[in-house]
Design a protein around this motif. Structure first.
Motif, PDB file in Angstrom:
ATOM      1  N   ASN A  51      44.812 -18.404  10.561  1.00  0.00           N
ATOM      2  CA  ASN A  51      43.697 -18.580   9.523  1.00  0.00           C
ATOM      3  C   ASN A  51      42.322 -18.405  10.296  1.00  0.00           C
ATOM      4  O   ASN A  51      41.230 -18.133   9.747  1.00  0.00           O
ATOM      5  CB  ASN A  51      43.705 -19.654   8.836  1.00  0.00           C
ATOM      6  CG  ASN A  51      45.000 -19.631   7.842  1.00  0.00           C
ATOM      7  OD1 ASN A  51      45.148 -18.536   7.101  1.00  0.00           O
ATOM      8  ND2 ASN A  51      45.770 -20.763   7.549  1.00  0.00           N
ATOM      9  N   ILE A  52      42.261 -18.516  11.747  1.00  0.00           N
ATOM     10  CA  ILE A  52      40.808 -18.192  12.405  1.00  0.00           C
ATOM     11  C   ILE A  52      40.634 -16.851  12.643  1.00  0.00           C
ATOM     12  O   ILE A  52      41.608 -16.066  13.002  1.00  0.00           O
ATOM     13  CB  ILE A  52      41.144 -19.001  13.608  1.00  0.00           C
ATOM     14  CG1 ILE A  52      41.306 -20.542  13.517  1.00  0.00           C
ATOM     15  CG2 ILE A  52      39.815 -18.648  14.456  1.00  0.00           C
ATOM     16  CD1 ILE A  52      40.229 -21.275  13.033  1.00  0.00           C
ATOM     17  N   ALA A  58      32.278 -17.075  11.672  1.00  0.00           N
ATOM     18  CA  ALA A  58      32.925 -18.053  10.506  1.00  0.00           C
ATOM     19  C   ALA A  58      32.456 -19.450  10.527  1.00  0.00           C
ATOM     20  O   ALA A  58      31.691 -19.806  11.714  1.00  0.00           O
ATOM     21  CB  ALA A  58      34.401 -18.000  10.570  1.00  0.00           C
ATOM     22  N   LEU A  60      33.778 -23.502  10.557  1.00  0.00           N
ATOM     23  CA  LEU A  60      35.046 -24.341  10.329  1.00  0.00           C
ATOM     24  C   LEU A  60      34.391 -25.484   9.793  1.00  0.00           C
ATOM     25  O   LEU A  60      33.427 -26.151  10.342  1.00  0.00           O
ATOM     26  CB  LEU A  60      35.568 -24.616  11.975  1.00  0.00           C
ATOM     27  CG  LEU A  60      36.073 -23.676  12.773  1.00  0.00           C
ATOM     28  CD1 LEU A  60      36.604 -24.208  13.877  1.00  0.00           C
ATOM     29  CD2 LEU A  60      37.033 -22.562  12.042  1.00  0.00           C
ATOM     30  N   ILE A 129      31.700 -18.259  15.921  1.00  0.00           N
ATOM     31  CA  ILE A 129      32.075 -19.661  14.989  1.00  0.00           C
ATOM     32  C   ILE A 129      31.329 -20.832  15.076  1.00  0.00           C
ATOM     33  O   ILE A 129      31.162 -21.257  16.275  1.00  0.00           O
ATOM     34  CB  ILE A 129      33.564 -19.702  15.189  1.00  0.00           C
ATOM     35  CG1 ILE A 129      34.439 -18.389  14.817  1.00  0.00           C
ATOM     36  CG2 ILE A 129      34.220 -20.903  14.146  1.00  0.00           C
ATOM     37  CD1 ILE A 129      35.838 -18.375  15.178  1.00  0.00           C
ATOM     38  N   PRO A 159      32.760 -16.506   6.280  1.00  0.00           N
ATOM     39  CA  PRO A 159      33.938 -17.003   5.623  1.00  0.00           C
ATOM     40  C   PRO A 159      34.019 -18.615   6.132  1.00  0.00           C
ATOM     41  O   PRO A 159      33.382 -18.933   7.190  1.00  0.00           O
ATOM     42  CB  PRO A 159      35.239 -16.543   5.997  1.00  0.00           C
ATOM     43  CG  PRO A 159      34.746 -15.868   7.157  1.00  0.00           C
ATOM     44  CD  PRO A 159      33.623 -15.513   7.189  1.00  0.00           C
ATOM     45  N   ILE A 160      34.432 -19.350   5.256  1.00  0.00           N
ATOM     46  CA  ILE A 160      34.655 -21.031   5.559  1.00  0.00           C
ATOM     47  C   ILE A 160      36.168 -21.183   5.927  1.00  0.00           C
ATOM     48  O   ILE A 160      36.709 -20.925   4.992  1.00  0.00           O
ATOM     49  CB  ILE A 160      34.079 -21.929   4.358  1.00  0.00           C
ATOM     50  CG1 ILE A 160      32.593 -21.730   4.416  1.00  0.00           C
ATOM     51  CG2 ILE A 160      34.410 -23.428   4.706  1.00  0.00           C
ATOM     52  CD1 ILE A 160      31.990 -22.616   3.323  1.00  0.00           C
ATOM     53  N   VAL A 161      36.306 -21.889   6.991  1.00  0.00           N
ATOM     54  CA  VAL A 161      37.719 -21.995   7.143  1.00  0.00           C
ATOM     55  C   VAL A 161      38.040 -23.617   7.051  1.00  0.00           C
ATOM     56  O   VAL A 161      37.180 -24.438   7.898  1.00  0.00           O
ATOM     57  CB  VAL A 161      38.177 -21.629   8.636  1.00  0.00           C
ATOM     58  CG1 VAL A 161      39.646 -22.125   8.770  1.00  0.00           C
ATOM     59  CG2 VAL A 161      38.303 -20.188   8.661  1.00  0.00           C
ATOM     60  N   ARG A 191      43.400 -21.611   4.682  1.00  0.00           N
ATOM     61  CA  ARG A 191      43.076 -20.250   4.315  1.00  0.00           C
ATOM     62  C   ARG A 191      41.368 -20.022   4.257  1.00  0.00           C
ATOM     63  O   ARG A 191      41.018 -20.808   3.620  1.00  0.00           O
ATOM     64  CB  ARG A 191      43.689 -19.871   3.236  1.00  0.00           C
ATOM     65  CG  ARG A 191      45.225 -19.596   3.331  1.00  0.00           C
ATOM     66  CD  ARG A 191      46.054 -18.930   2.150  1.00  0.00           C
ATOM     67  NE  ARG A 191      45.587 -17.715   1.904  1.00  0.00           N
ATOM     68  CZ  ARG A 191      46.066 -16.899   0.622  1.00  0.00           C
ATOM     69  NH1 ARG A 191      46.539 -17.530   0.004  1.00  0.00           N
ATOM     70  NH2 ARG A 191      45.648 -15.850   0.744  1.00  0.00           N
ATOM     71  N   PRO A 192      40.644 -19.035   4.862  1.00  0.00           N
ATOM     72  CA  PRO A 192      39.353 -19.005   4.714  1.00  0.00           C
ATOM     73  C   PRO A 192      39.017 -18.487   3.221  1.00  0.00           C
ATOM     74  O   PRO A 192      39.959 -18.039   2.743  1.00  0.00           O
ATOM     75  CB  PRO A 192      39.422 -17.703   5.854  1.00  0.00           C
ATOM     76  CG  PRO A 192      40.341 -17.315   6.000  1.00  0.00           C
ATOM     77  CD  PRO A 192      41.644 -18.305   5.915  1.00  0.00           C
ATOM     78  N   ARG A 194      35.317 -17.380   0.622  1.00  0.00           N
ATOM     79  CA  ARG A 194      33.979 -17.003   0.613  1.00  0.00           C
ATOM     80  C   ARG A 194      33.013 -17.346  -0.280  1.00  0.00           C
ATOM     81  O   ARG A 194      33.594 -17.654  -1.348  1.00  0.00           O
ATOM     82  CB  ARG A 194      33.685 -15.458   1.069  1.00  0.00           C
ATOM     83  CG  ARG A 194      34.250 -14.954   2.246  1.00  0.00           C
ATOM     84  CD  ARG A 194      34.117 -13.262   2.216  1.00  0.00           C
ATOM     85  NE  ARG A 194      34.480 -12.823   3.649  1.00  0.00           N
ATOM     86  CZ  ARG A 194      33.787 -12.576   4.764  1.00  0.00           C
ATOM     87  NH1 ARG A 194      32.222 -13.012   4.618  1.00  0.00           N
ATOM     88  NH2 ARG A 194      34.235 -12.107   5.842  1.00  0.00           N
TER      89      ARG A 194
END
Length: 228
Positions: A51-52, A58, A60, A129, A159-161, A191-192, A194
């Motif tokens: 998922n990275i 991104a 985390l 990231i 995206p946010i993970v 899962r990322p 947005r």
């Protein structure tokens, strides 16, 4: 050395130099693997590394229960990442040199730290990231998050993970200690997701709703006693 001097040294006014930090961090990652995860931290299991994002920026978003949480994530993620951390870590005896060498983004927690936000945006725009503990401090169970992560995600369109961490309490600890005979660290990457594209200029109320929703997603990955 006072915290303002540290902050200026960590990220001076010149443009963020991705290549400089990338080389430096690779050396530190090697030392971290050899020393930290052989002698000080027992890592049991990692799930969800797929998922990275393999490339590109991104955020985390982690729950924060122990001092070593960011160190664990830095170690297990296959890419170099840049944590955001309270500025006081630069003054810790001995280990305070590590965040300075890594280029950790120092944050003043008692105020809206615009310099830290700008530094984080520079790192994201360089395609890297960042790691954020949205609660702003360590807690045994999840607390309400601050809106900074939502602001960065919405403004930069990244995206946010969500990252759930368990088992870090009691580390660092030496291999012959009682802690090493107990279960070690478990890290799970979700899962990322947005922010909506129409919220690139979200106001504070919208940012609050966004970070609350993100915290619910993170909470769903944690054991019940950690959800808060």
């Amino acid at each position: 050395m006072n915290v303002r001097s540290i902050e200026h040294q960590a990220f001076a006014k010149e443009k963020y130099d991705h290549s400089k930090w990338e080389t430096q961090r690779k050396v530190l990652r090697f030392l971290l693997r050899i020393i930290g995860f052989t002698l000080l931290i027992k890592l049991d299991r990692v799930e969800g590394l797929e998922n990275i994002p393999k490339v590109g920026p991104a955020i985390l978003l982690i729950n924060h229960i122990a001092f070593v949480d960011p160190i664990v994530v830095v170690h297990v993620v296959p890419r170099n990442i840049v944590p955001m951390a309270k500025i006081e870590v630069y003054n810790y005896p001995l280990i305070g040199i590590i965040p300075r060498l890594w280029g950790v983004i120092p944050v003043r927690r008692e105020e809206a730290d615009r310099r830290a936000i700008q530094q984080a945006m520079d790192v994201l725009r360089a395609g890297e990231i960042i790691l954020v503990a949205p609660e702003g401090t360590r807690n045994p169970s999840l607390q309400r998050g601050k809106v900074g992560a939502a602001y960065l995600a919405s403004r930069c369109g990244v995206p946010i993970v969500p990252v759930a961490i368990e088992g870090t309490v009691g580390f660092p600890s030496l291999p012959f200690s009682k802690r090493w005979r107990q279960p070690g660290v478990f890290v799970q990457f979700g899962r990322p997701f947005r922010c909506r594209s129409d919220l690139t200029h979200a106001g504070r109320e919208q940012l609050r709703l966004m970070i609350d929703e993100a915290m619910y997603i993170l909470a769903s990955m944690l054991p019940e006693n950690r959800r808060g």
